[in-house]
Design a protein around this motif. Structure first.
Motif, PDB file in Angstrom:
ATOM      1  N   ILE A 562      -5.240  20.920  33.389  1.00  0.00           N
ATOM      2  CA  ILE A 562      -4.762  19.801  34.193  1.00  0.00           C
ATOM      3  C   ILE A 562      -3.771  18.978  33.382  1.00  0.00           C
ATOM      4  O   ILE A 562      -4.151  18.342  32.382  1.00  0.00           O
ATOM      5  N   GLU A 563      -2.500  19.016  33.780  1.00  0.00           N
ATOM      6  CA  GLU A 563      -1.466  18.230  33.134  1.00  0.00           C
ATOM      7  C   GLU A 563      -1.381  16.883  33.849  1.00  0.00           C
ATOM      8  O   GLU A 563      -1.067  16.805  35.037  1.00  0.00           O
ATOM      9  N   VAL A 564      -1.681  15.808  33.147  1.00  0.00           N
ATOM     10  CA  VAL A 564      -1.720  14.485  33.747  1.00  0.00           C
ATOM     11  C   VAL A 564      -0.461  13.711  33.379  1.00  0.00           C
ATOM     12  O   VAL A 564      -0.146  13.560  32.200  1.00  0.00           O
ATOM     13  N   ALA A 565       0.245  13.245  34.388  1.00  0.00           N
ATOM     14  CA  ALA A 565       1.446  12.445  34.147  1.00  0.00           C
ATOM     15  C   ALA A 565       1.160  10.993  34.518  1.00  0.00           C
ATOM     16  O   ALA A 565       0.589  10.246  33.744  1.00  0.00           O
ATOM     17  N   THR A 566       1.507  10.603  35.743  1.00  0.00           N
ATOM     18  CA  THR A 566       1.314   9.213  36.163  1.00  0.00           C
ATOM     19  C   THR A 566       0.169   9.047  37.156  1.00  0.00           C
ATOM     20  O   THR A 566      -0.216   7.929  37.456  1.00  0.00           O
ATOM     21  N   GLN A 567      -0.382  10.146  37.681  1.00  0.00           N
ATOM     22  CA  GLN A 567      -1.406  10.019  38.707  1.00  0.00           C
ATOM     23  C   GLN A 567      -2.698   9.446  38.126  1.00  0.00           C
ATOM     24  O   GLN A 567      -2.976   9.590  36.938  1.00  0.00           O
ATOM     25  N   THR A 568      -3.466   8.789  38.985  1.00  0.00           N
ATOM     26  CA  THR A 568      -4.700   8.129  38.563  1.00  0.00           C
ATOM     27  C   THR A 568      -5.954   8.912  38.914  1.00  0.00           C
ATOM     28  O   THR A 568      -7.052   8.539  38.521  1.00  0.00           O
ATOM     29  N   GLU A 569      -5.785  10.003  39.682  1.00  0.00           N
ATOM     30  CA  GLU A 569      -6.947  10.801  40.045  1.00  0.00           C
ATOM     31  C   GLU A 569      -6.538  12.236  40.338  1.00  0.00           C
ATOM     32  O   GLU A 569      -5.364  12.540  40.567  1.00  0.00           O
ATOM     33  N   VAL A 570      -7.545  13.125  40.298  1.00  0.00           N
ATOM     34  CA  VAL A 570      -7.361  14.542  40.619  1.00  0.00           C
ATOM     35  C   VAL A 570      -8.324  14.880  41.753  1.00  0.00           C
ATOM     36  O   VAL A 570      -9.480  14.455  41.741  1.00  0.00           O
ATOM     37  N   LYS A 571      -7.857  15.634  42.734  1.00  0.00           N
ATOM     38  CA  LYS A 571      -8.707  15.986  43.871  1.00  0.00           C
ATOM     39  C   LYS A 571      -9.148  17.441  43.761  1.00  0.00           C
ATOM     40  O   LYS A 571      -8.326  18.346  43.621  1.00  0.00           O
ATOM     41  N   TRP A 572     -10.461  17.663  43.833  1.00  0.00           N
ATOM     42  CA  TRP A 572     -11.048  18.999  43.855  1.00  0.00           C
ATOM     43  C   TRP A 572     -11.541  19.273  45.275  1.00  0.00           C
ATOM     44  O   TRP A 572     -12.147  18.399  45.909  1.00  0.00           O
ATOM     45  N   THR A 573     -11.291  20.482  45.766  1.00  0.00           N
ATOM     46  CA  THR A 573     -11.706  20.863  47.119  1.00  0.00           C
ATOM     47  C   THR A 573     -12.588  22.108  47.058  1.00  0.00           C
ATOM     48  O   THR A 573     -12.235  23.095  46.413  1.00  0.00           O
ATOM     49  N   PHE A 574     -13.739  22.043  47.721  1.00  0.00           N
ATOM     50  CA  PHE A 574     -14.681  23.162  47.772  1.00  0.00           C
ATOM     51  C   PHE A 574     -14.784  23.630  49.223  1.00  0.00           C
ATOM     52  O   PHE A 574     -15.278  22.907  50.094  1.00  0.00           O
ATOM     53  N   THR A 575     -14.289  24.844  49.495  1.00  0.00           N
ATOM     54  CA  THR A 575     -14.311  25.416  50.844  1.00  0.00           C
ATOM     55  C   THR A 575     -15.035  26.752  50.810  1.00  0.00           C
ATOM     56  O   THR A 575     -14.477  27.761  50.364  1.00  0.00           O
TER      57      THR A 575
END
Length: 657
Positions: A562-575
């Motif tokens: 996970i390369e983090v730049a300016t975002q404040t969160e990461v979204k994980w999706t489980f389908t």
């Protein structure tokens, strides 16, 4: 080694490292009136060591840095509790009584108290206060206590809560006023010395960025004895259990040599020892001793398919940089022979298995549970797979070389690591035994079955160690307890839910022999007719690659970058995709009852979320906040529940900034 203070036998340090790791016990309320009481025994495993100084074992006496004790000041003990029904208990003063210890002496270690019986499961806190002090509220415990300990207790399965008292996490400031000398030797030309106080688990400086504890120590020809010692002082320091370490380094060299000792800082006390530092430059460490392993009860399947194994050892010397534990996993075989010794025997045993070595980066391992292999530590916990057999050995390492290996001892109680239970076989092994009711109802006795009352449709799960001699008894088909489905009584167990003779666990009408294996064993109740029996096994419900996505970075199998730049969160999706039953038929409109999402690192939980009814028609989305996650390796765990089945999918996430 000179020591200005009388020796105070304090407690084994690694026990303090894990004192706050309370077990997660299954909720179980008991029927009672508000006046009902349960009798609770309270045992302090290190009472004499922290209060009366009565214990003078060789291991404790080997300590060099000895803190002041509380024996002259006196302490009072108070118990607090919270139960699964939301009720609270305490503060209740506890008076300890004498009992006979293992060597025939009398010690005050056990107290008895009455608690409300409206819930079976409790989380207890025991605190020691200065004699005569008013019991604090739970909100101010850590400001006023001088020692603290924790214990989880299921009153349905026991009546004794055990505590290891520690200053860790308390807030009343202490003082460091030590004096250091070289104990008769001269620092070689070109070497410098630094002393500091460090966190045991991570090895990080215990001070702040603005005020680190590491300081250069000016050892000279004149500082060889206590009378001319160098001051090492910190005016105000947080209580707790630390590592005091002196580092010797030669200019232009990439090698460092260490001497270290456990430093216990008690609230409101002063550490003012004069400590003689031996010459460790160029000296390899001695081998650890008393290397033991035991399993942590109730740890099975908290991570699906895994349980916790605790390792414990005694430092052979005080100059290691870290320890290495090598774990050998045996290949499948009817019988295995553990290594006869840590060297030639280990090499021979490797032909019957594969090994993994854990080193100073232990806390980054995917199956890490707690503890550390850094200098000064004597306990570590790993998650190992259910249904497999292991063995282990340990050694100490520094820049001068490695010690000899020490083979693990699977000793019987009470010699296993503190707070654990001994393995009963000749290898490290726990396996799961599951009885699937297969649509039937379990009755403890035939009378209840005939009346159709008092039964349970829940599958029965238990955990055991390999016992190749006696084995684990299996419920017999021709005796009680019994299982009924409608009017049909079960007649035999099947290993895979099929009626073919080859699938049967022993023959119909015969009593199954005790199970003497080591693998997980699934048994399905088979009835007089097999018609309409639906089989759901755990394998068919496992989470598949591709069901999980992340909106930042890349996810390949169970590894995420996970390369983090300016975002404040990461979204994980489980389908969830297509789920089939044991016969290969697609389960229409399948949905898991609940899915949990956790983010952890080094025993710390950063995220813990859950959502219900997750399937192809309703995906689960979890946000992972980045505000408190510095760059590094984290464990992301998806855990899905369906009925009595729990499956997990671990992901190693590398967050880069």
């Amino acid at each position: 080694m000179k020591n200005r203070k009388s020796i105070f036998a304090f407690f084994a340090i690694s026990a303090a490292m894990i004192f706050a790791s309370c077990s997660n016990l299954t909720d179980a309320n008991v029927t009672s009136s508000s006046e009902d009481k349960n009798t609770l025994n309270i045992e302090v495993t290190n009472y004499d060591e922290v209060v009366t100084q009565a214990s003078k074992s060789a291991n404790h006496a080997s300590r060099t840095i000895i803190p002041d004790s509380f024996d002259s000041d006196g302490v009072d003990f108070y118990l607090y509790g919270t139960n699964t029904s939301g009720g609270t208990f305490g503060p209740e003063k506890v008076t300890f009584k004498g009992n006979t210890d293992a060597v025939g002496g009398t010690s005050k270690t056990v107290g008895t108290i009455s608690i409300p019986a409206n819930s079976a499961v409790w989380e207890f806190t025991l605190v020691a206060l200065a004699t005569g002090a008013t019991a604090p509220t739970e909100a101010t415990l850590k400001d006023e206590a001088v020692l603290i300990g924790y214990s989880s207790m299921d009153m349905l399965n026991g009546d004794t809560a055990k505590f290891t008292l520690s200053p860790d996490g308390l807030k009343k400031e202490a003082k460091i006023a030590m004096k250091l000398y070289t104990d008769g030797w001269t620092l070689p030309t070109g070497f410098t010395a630094k002393a500091g106080i460090y966190l045991l688990t991570t090895g990080a400086d215990a001070g702040t960025d603005a005020a680190p504890t590491e300081k250069e120590v000016a050892f000279t020809d004149a500082t060889k004895d206590e009378a001319n010692a160098v001051d090492y002082a910190i005016a105000s320091f947080a209580p707790g259990t630390y590592l005091f370490k002196v580092t010797f380094e030669k200019t232009g060299s990439n090698k460092k040599f260490y001497w270290s000792d456990v430093l216990v800082v008690l609230p409101g006390k002063t550490i003012d020892n004069a400590v003689g530092i031996p010459n460790v430059i160029g000296t390899a460490p001695a081998a650890p001793t008393a290397f033991k392993a035991g399993y942590v009860e109730n740890s099975e399947d908290k991570f699906s398919g895994w349980y916790t194994t605790a390792f414990e050892w005694v430092r052979g010397s005080k100059n290691e940089n870290n320890f290495e534990i090598e774990v050998l996993e045996f290949n499948d075989a009817d019988t295995v022979t553990p290594p006869a010794d840590a060297d030639t025997g280990w090499t021979t045993a490797l032909g019957a298995g594969t090994s993994v070595t854990y080193d100073s980066k232990f806390s980054s391992a995917a199956n890490y549970e707690s503890g550390s292999l850094l200098s000064g530590n004597t306990k570590a916990q790993l998650r190992l797979e259910l249904g497999k057999r292991y063995f282990a050995r340990i050694r100490a390492v520094n820049d001068a070389g490695e010690s000899a290996w020490t083979l693990v001892s699977l000793a019987t109680a009470p010699a296993e690591p503190t707070g654990t239970t001994a393995f009963t076989g000749n290898t490290i092994n726990r396996y799961r035994l599951t009885y699937f009711m297969n649509g039937g109802t379990y009755y403890a006795d035939k009378t209840a079955a005939d009346a159709g009352t008092g039964g349970s449709t829940a599958d029965k799960v238990s955990y055991h160690c390999e016992d190749s001699a006696a084995g684990t008894p299996i419920i017999k088909a021709d005796e009680t307890p019994i299982i009924k489905k409608n009017t049909y009584t079960w007649s035999y167990w099947s290993k895979d839910g099929k009626s073919e003779t080859a699938s049967r666990y022993n023959e119909p009408g015969t009593a199954p022999a005790n199970y003497k294996g080591y693998k997980n064993l699934d048994l399905y109740a088979m009835f007089a007719t097999d018609a309409g029996v639906a089989i759901f096994d755990k394998k068919s419900l496992e989470i598949q690659d591709g069901w999980i996505t992340v909106d930042t970075g890349t996810l390949t199998g169970k590894t995420a970058e996970i390369e983090v730049a300016t975002q404040t969160e990461v979204k994980w999706t489980f389908t969830p995709g297509e789920v089939k039953d044991a016969e290969g038929k697609k389960i229409e409109n399948f949905a898991y009852d609940k899915v949990n999402f956790t983010v952890t690192k080094g025993g710390t939980t950063f995220e813990a979320k859950s959502t219900d009814n997750v399937g192809a028609a309703r995906a689960a989305e979890f946000t992972m906040s980045l505000s408190n996650l510095p760059a590094g390796i984290y464990q992301v765990m998806f855990t899905a529940h369906y009925g009595t089945t729990t499956v997990s999918y671990p992901i190693t996430a590398d967050i880069r900034r």
